[in-house]
Motif scaffolding. Sequence first.
Motif, mmCIF file in Angstrom:
data_model
loop_
_atom_site.group_PDB
_atom_site.id
_atom_site.type_symbol
_atom_site.label_atom_id
_atom_site.label_comp_id
_atom_site.label_asym_id
_atom_site.label_seq_id
_atom_site.Cartn_x
_atom_site.Cartn_y
_atom_site.Cartn_z
ATOM 1 N N SER A 47 -6.634 4.745 -10.439
ATOM 2 C CA SER A 47 -5.961 5.798 -9.667
ATOM 3 C C SER A 47 -6.773 6.131 -8.420
ATOM 4 C CB SER A 47 -5.790 7.059 -10.517
ATOM 5 O OG SER A 47 -5.023 6.792 -11.650
ATOM 6 N N PRO A 48 -6.679 5.285 -7.394
ATOM 7 C CA PRO A 48 -7.439 5.593 -6.187
ATOM 8 C C PRO A 48 -6.928 6.889 -5.556
ATOM 9 C CG PRO A 48 -5.942 3.771 -5.773
ATOM 10 C CD PRO A 48 -5.874 4.085 -7.231
ATOM 11 N N ALA A 49 -7.835 7.673 -5.044
ATOM 12 C CA ALA A 49 -7.477 8.932 -4.413
ATOM 13 C C ALA A 49 -8.311 9.101 -3.153
ATOM 14 C CB ALA A 49 -7.724 10.087 -5.374
ATOM 15 N N ILE A 50 -7.808 9.901 -2.247
ATOM 16 C CA ILE A 50 -8.523 10.158 -1.006
ATOM 17 C C ILE A 50 -9.915 10.693 -1.349
ATOM 18 C CG2 ILE A 50 -8.473 11.420 1.175
ATOM 19 C CD1 ILE A 50 -6.172 9.314 0.709
ATOM 20 N N GLY A 51 -10.914 10.090 -0.749
ATOM 21 C CA GLY A 51 -12.289 10.508 -0.977
ATOM 22 C C GLY A 51 -12.964 9.810 -2.145
ATOM 23 N N VAL A 52 -12.198 8.989 -2.868
ATOM 24 C CA VAL A 52 -12.750 8.266 -4.017
ATOM 25 C C VAL A 52 -12.926 6.803 -3.611
ATOM 26 C CG1 VAL A 52 -12.331 7.542 -6.396
ATOM 27 C CG2 VAL A 52 -11.630 9.816 -5.646
ATOM 28 N N THR A 53 -14.059 6.237 -3.938
ATOM 29 C CA THR A 53 -14.326 4.836 -3.615
ATOM 30 C C THR A 53 -13.405 3.932 -4.428
ATOM 31 O OG1 THR A 53 -16.631 5.374 -3.197
ATOM 32 C CG2 THR A 53 -16.111 3.051 -3.582
ATOM 33 N N ILE A 54 -12.773 2.977 -3.731
ATOM 34 C CA ILE A 54 -11.945 2.023 -4.467
ATOM 35 C C ILE A 54 -12.848 1.047 -5.195
ATOM 36 C CG2 ILE A 54 -10.026 2.266 -2.856
ATOM 37 C CD1 ILE A 54 -10.791 -0.648 -1.946
ATOM 38 N N VAL A 55 -12.291 0.368 -6.172
ATOM 39 C CA VAL A 55 -13.053 -0.588 -6.977
ATOM 40 C C VAL A 55 -12.349 -1.943 -6.940
ATOM 41 C CG1 VAL A 55 -14.058 1.175 -8.483
ATOM 42 C CG2 VAL A 55 -11.858 0.168 -9.080
ATOM 43 N N ALA A 56 -13.055 -2.974 -7.359
ATOM 44 C CA ALA A 56 -12.486 -4.326 -7.351
ATOM 45 C C ALA A 56 -11.189 -4.392 -8.143
ATOM 46 C CB ALA A 56 -13.504 -5.321 -7.897
ATOM 47 N N ALA A 57 -11.080 -3.598 -9.195
ATOM 48 C CA ALA A 57 -9.867 -3.597 -10.019
ATOM 49 C C ALA A 57 -8.644 -3.166 -9.216
ATOM 50 C CB ALA A 57 -10.051 -2.687 -11.228
ATOM 51 N N ASP A 58 -8.830 -2.319 -8.194
ATOM 52 C CA ASP A 58 -7.701 -1.917 -7.340
ATOM 53 C C ASP A 58 -7.128 -3.130 -6.619
ATOM 54 O OD1 ASP A 58 -7.877 0.903 -7.857
ATOM 55 O OD2 ASP A 58 -9.519 1.048 -6.421
ATOM 56 N N ILE A 59 -8.005 -3.959 -6.076
ATOM 57 C CA ILE A 59 -7.576 -5.157 -5.351
ATOM 58 C C ILE A 59 -7.015 -6.193 -6.313
ATOM 59 C CG2 ILE A 59 -8.339 -7.027 -3.825
ATOM 60 C CD1 ILE A 59 -8.404 -4.192 -2.545
ATOM 61 N N ALA A 60 -7.665 -6.378 -7.440
ATOM 62 C CA ALA A 60 -7.204 -7.358 -8.430
ATOM 63 C C ALA A 60 -5.806 -7.002 -8.935
ATOM 64 C CB ALA A 60 -8.182 -7.435 -9.594
ATOM 65 N N ALA A 61 -5.548 -5.726 -9.164
ATOM 66 C CA ALA A 61 -4.235 -5.298 -9.651
ATOM 67 C C ALA A 61 -3.154 -5.545 -8.608
ATOM 68 C CB ALA A 61 -4.267 -3.822 -10.045
ATOM 69 N N LEU A 62 -3.471 -5.310 -7.348
ATOM 70 C CA LEU A 62 -2.508 -5.611 -6.264
ATOM 71 C C LEU A 62 -2.211 -7.107 -6.225
ATOM 72 C CD1 LEU A 62 -3.816 -3.310 -3.420
ATOM 73 C CD2 LEU A 62 -1.565 -3.198 -4.496
ATOM 74 N N ARG A 63 -3.246 -7.897 -6.342
ATOM 75 C CA ARG A 63 -3.075 -9.361 -6.312
ATOM 76 C C ARG A 63 -2.189 -9.816 -7.471
ATOM 77 N NH1 ARG A 63 -8.356 -11.355 -6.327
ATOM 78 N NH2 ARG A 63 -8.325 -11.212 -4.077
ATOM 79 N N THR A 64 -2.448 -9.301 -8.655
ATOM 80 C CA THR A 64 -1.663 -9.666 -9.835
ATOM 81 C C THR A 64 -0.202 -9.265 -9.666
ATOM 82 O OG1 THR A 64 -3.581 -9.491 -11.271
ATOM 83 C CG2 THR A 64 -1.424 -9.316 -12.324
ATOM 84 N N ALA A 65 0.026 -8.047 -9.163
ATOM 85 C CA ALA A 65 1.400 -7.568 -8.955
ATOM 86 C C ALA A 65 2.128 -8.399 -7.917
ATOM 87 C CB ALA A 65 1.374 -6.096 -8.548
ATOM 88 N N LEU A 66 1.428 -8.789 -6.865
ATOM 89 C CA LEU A 66 2.033 -9.616 -5.825
ATOM 90 C C LEU A 66 2.386 -11.001 -6.363
ATOM 91 C CD1 LEU A 66 2.895 -9.956 -2.916
ATOM 92 C CD2 LEU A 66 0.561 -10.617 -2.372
ATOM 93 N N GLN A 67 1.487 -11.580 -7.113
ATOM 94 C CA GLN A 67 1.746 -12.915 -7.667
ATOM 95 C C GLN A 67 2.918 -12.894 -8.643
ATOM 96 O OE1 GLN A 67 -2.195 -13.688 -9.166
ATOM 97 N NE2 GLN A 67 -2.771 -14.867 -7.366
ATOM 98 N N ALA A 68 3.090 -11.798 -9.353
ATOM 99 C CA ALA A 68 4.170 -11.710 -10.339
ATOM 100 C C ALA A 68 5.548 -11.658 -9.692
ATOM 101 C CB ALA A 68 3.957 -10.482 -11.224
#
Length: 70
Positions: A47-68
Amino acid sequence: RLGLSVVSWSAVSAGTVVQAAQILQMRTALQDAYAAAGMPGPSYGTSPAIGVTIVAADIAALRTALQAIE
C-alpha cells in the motif's frame, strides 16, 4: 487497445526516485485496462502512500499485473 486512451509517464532513469503517486497512477491505469478487458482487477500486497518509500514489491506487482493482461 481496448478503446482506452494512451497514458503517458515521465521518463525514469537509474537513480531517479520513484514516488508513491507514480505507483498509484500506474495501478489506476492498469485497473482501467482490466475493466475494459472485462477482467477482475489485480490485487496488490503493498500500500504505497505519499511520504512512504516504495519497495521492490510495488514494481514487481505492477509487472505481474501487466503481464497477466498482455
